[in-house]
Scaffold this motif. Structure first.
Motif, PDB file in Angstrom:
ATOM      1  N   MET A   1       0.513  -0.992  -0.022  1.00  9.33           N
ATOM      2  CA  MET A   1       0.090  -0.089   0.195  1.00  9.33           C
ATOM      3  C   MET A   1       0.664   0.919  -0.021  1.00  9.33           C
ATOM      4  O   MET A   1       1.645   1.335   0.080  1.00  9.33           O
ATOM      5  N   VAL A   2       0.294   2.250  -0.490  1.00 14.66           N
ATOM      6  CA  VAL A   2       0.859   3.642  -0.451  1.00 14.66           C
ATOM      7  C   VAL A   2       0.532   4.656   0.702  1.00 14.66           C
ATOM      8  O   VAL A   2      -1.194   4.154   0.361  1.00 14.66           O
ATOM      9  N   VAL A   3       1.542   5.617   1.292  1.00 12.71           N
ATOM     10  CA  VAL A   3       0.465   6.095   2.389  1.00 12.71           C
ATOM     11  C   VAL A   3       0.599   8.140   2.096  1.00 12.71           C
ATOM     12  O   VAL A   3       1.941   7.677   1.765  1.00 12.71           O
ATOM     13  N   LEU A   4      -0.438   8.227   2.241  1.00  8.38           N
ATOM     14  CA  LEU A   4      -0.594   9.875   1.706  1.00  8.38           C
ATOM     15  C   LEU A   4      -0.739  10.516   3.188  1.00  8.38           C
ATOM     16  O   LEU A   4      -1.197  10.147   4.434  1.00  8.38           O
ATOM     17  N   LEU A   5       0.122  11.628   3.069  1.00  5.44           N
ATOM     18  CA  LEU A   5       0.697  12.406   4.366  1.00  5.44           C
ATOM     19  C   LEU A   5       0.600  13.663   4.196  1.00  5.44           C
ATOM     20  O   LEU A   5       1.138  14.344   3.457  1.00  5.44           O
ATOM     21  N   SER A   6       0.799  14.598   5.753  1.00  2.04           N
ATOM     22  CA  SER A   6       0.864  16.327   5.843  1.00  2.04           C
ATOM     23  C   SER A   6       1.564  16.271   6.366  1.00  2.04           C
ATOM     24  O   SER A   6       2.296  17.958   6.380  1.00  2.04           O
ATOM     25  N   GLY A   7       1.532  15.858   7.641  1.00  2.00           N
ATOM     26  CA  GLY A   7       2.629  16.342   8.851  1.00  2.00           C
ATOM     27  C   GLY A   7       3.422  15.042   9.625  1.00  2.00           C
ATOM     28  O   GLY A   7       4.297  14.519   8.575  1.00  2.00           O
ATOM     29  N   ASN A   8       2.920  15.151  10.653  1.00  2.00           N
ATOM     30  CA  ASN A   8       3.691  14.343  11.863  1.00  2.00           C
ATOM     31  C   ASN A   8       4.050  12.495  11.199  1.00  2.00           C
ATOM     32  O   ASN A   8       4.791  12.072  11.829  1.00  2.00           O
ATOM     33  N   GLY A   9       2.804  12.117  11.165  1.00  2.00           N
ATOM     34  CA  GLY A   9       3.077  10.889  10.733  1.00  2.00           C
ATOM     35  C   GLY A   9       3.114   9.801  11.387  1.00  2.00           C
ATOM     36  O   GLY A   9       3.635   8.039  11.046  1.00  2.00           O
ATOM     37  N   SER A  10       2.487   9.755  12.782  1.00  2.00           N
ATOM     38  CA  SER A  10       2.734   8.919  13.582  1.00  2.00           C
ATOM     39  C   SER A  10       1.445   7.812  13.098  1.00  2.00           C
ATOM     40  O   SER A  10       1.615   6.643  13.806  1.00  2.00           O
ATOM     41  N   ASN A  11       0.275   7.465  12.395  1.00  4.30           N
ATOM     42  CA  ASN A  11      -0.369   6.903  12.877  1.00  4.30           C
ATOM     43  C   ASN A  11       0.879   6.144  11.663  1.00  4.30           C
ATOM     44  O   ASN A  11       0.500   5.005  11.210  1.00  4.30           O
ATOM     45  N   LEU A  12       1.188   6.600  10.096  1.00  2.00           N
ATOM     46  CA  LEU A  12       2.062   6.293   9.711  1.00  2.00           C
ATOM     47  C   LEU A  12       3.176   5.128   9.925  1.00  2.00           C
ATOM     48  O   LEU A  12       3.803   4.035  10.644  1.00  2.00           O
ATOM     49  N   GLN A  13       3.840   5.600  11.081  1.00  2.00           N
ATOM     50  CA  GLN A  13       4.338   5.108  12.327  1.00  2.00           C
ATOM     51  C   GLN A  13       3.862   4.096  12.919  1.00  2.00           C
ATOM     52  O   GLN A  13       4.718   2.869  13.271  1.00  2.00           O
ATOM     53  N   ALA A  14       2.721   3.613  13.365  1.00  2.00           N
ATOM     54  CA  ALA A  14       2.061   3.175  14.260  1.00  2.00           C
ATOM     55  C   ALA A  14       1.870   2.341  13.255  1.00  2.00           C
ATOM     56  O   ALA A  14       2.165   0.249  13.327  1.00  2.00           O
ATOM     57  N   LEU A  15       1.370   2.080  12.060  1.00  2.00           N
ATOM     58  CA  LEU A  15       1.518   1.008  10.426  1.00  2.00           C
ATOM     59  C   LEU A  15       2.667   0.269  10.771  1.00  2.00           C
ATOM     60  O   LEU A  15       2.870  -0.882  10.030  1.00  2.00           O
ATOM     61  N   LEU A  16       3.865   0.749  10.468  1.00  2.00           N
ATOM     62  CA  LEU A  16       5.244   0.760  10.511  1.00  2.00           C
ATOM     63  C   LEU A  16       5.431  -0.310  11.642  1.00  2.00           C
ATOM     64  O   LEU A  16       5.692  -1.305  11.114  1.00  2.00           O
TER      65      LEU A  16
END
Length: 215
Positions: free
Chosen positions: A1-16
């Motif tokens: 999947m591809v993740v789109l974000l605009s800021g801090n990315g805490s949800n990205l970090q949780a996914l990772l």
């Protein structure tokens, strides 16, 4: 999947962080803001981190078409919004119909839009939470995949409520994404099925205590 974000990315970090435990794989991260901390998180994880600055495009349609081109280079099965702070065009949403997912800090359909913590407290609500949903052309209105609920404490203010909700977000988002990437989740018209069983309008339900116990 591809993740789109605009800021801090805490949800990205949780996914990772949860990726080894689930069936999904983040193959690319794209931000509309060059200074987004989420890009650094992707780089540290060895994931392609791409900046596509919306300010360099003449209009929203032009930007979203360029974004589609970048995303499709990864050939993803799913596109995940993780603090992506732009309204998507109809053509973009239609291109990724039923494979575009977002998380919103309220119990949808209540409190769409911004400032959910402030609005909930001002209305003296007893509960708040977060919702994972498919994205449609209407703001925060797509079919609900999962929700996590908490009881608002008398001592809660905007900051404490935000912290509690975000902690739930970091747990429920990987779960909801895995539902999709593992093939357990299916979508027809506006009805979602999990393990071939139709979910209710509020989706798969979890609460704060259950999520804390799972951490």
């Amino acid at each position: 999947m591809v993740v789109l974000l605009s800021g801090n990315g805490s949800n990205l970090q949780a996914l990772l962080d949860q990726q080894p435990n689930y069936s999904y794989e983040v193959v690319g991260v794209i931000s509309n803001r060059p200074d987004a901390k989420g890009l650094q998180r992707a780089e540290l994880a060895g994931i392609p981190a791409i900046t596509l600055d919306h300010k360099t495009f003449p209009g929203r349609e032009d930007y979203d078409q360029a974004l589609i081109t970048r995303i499709d280079q990864f050939e993803p099965g799913l596109v995940v919004l993780a603090g992506y702070m732009r309204i998507l065009t109809g053509s973009f949403v239609r291109h990724y119909k039923n494979r575009l997912m977002n998380i919103h800090p309220s119990l949808l359909p209540d409190y769409k839009g911004l400032d959910t913590y402030k609005r909930v407290l001002n209305d003296r609500q007893r509960q708040h939470g977060t919702t994972v949903h498919f994205v449609t052309e209407a703001l925060d209105s797509g079919a609900i995949i999962a929700q996590a609920t908490l009881e608002i404490a008398a001592s809660d203010d905007e900051q404490s409520l935000c912290k509690r909700v975000q902690r739930m977000e970091h747990r429920i988002y990987p779960i909801a994404v895995d539902f999709y990437t593992s093939g357990r989740l299916s979508m027809d018209d506006t009805r979602i099925r999990l393990d071939n069983i139709p979910l209710g309008k509020k989706g798969y339900q979890l609460d704060e205590q259950t999520l804390i116990e799972q951490l």
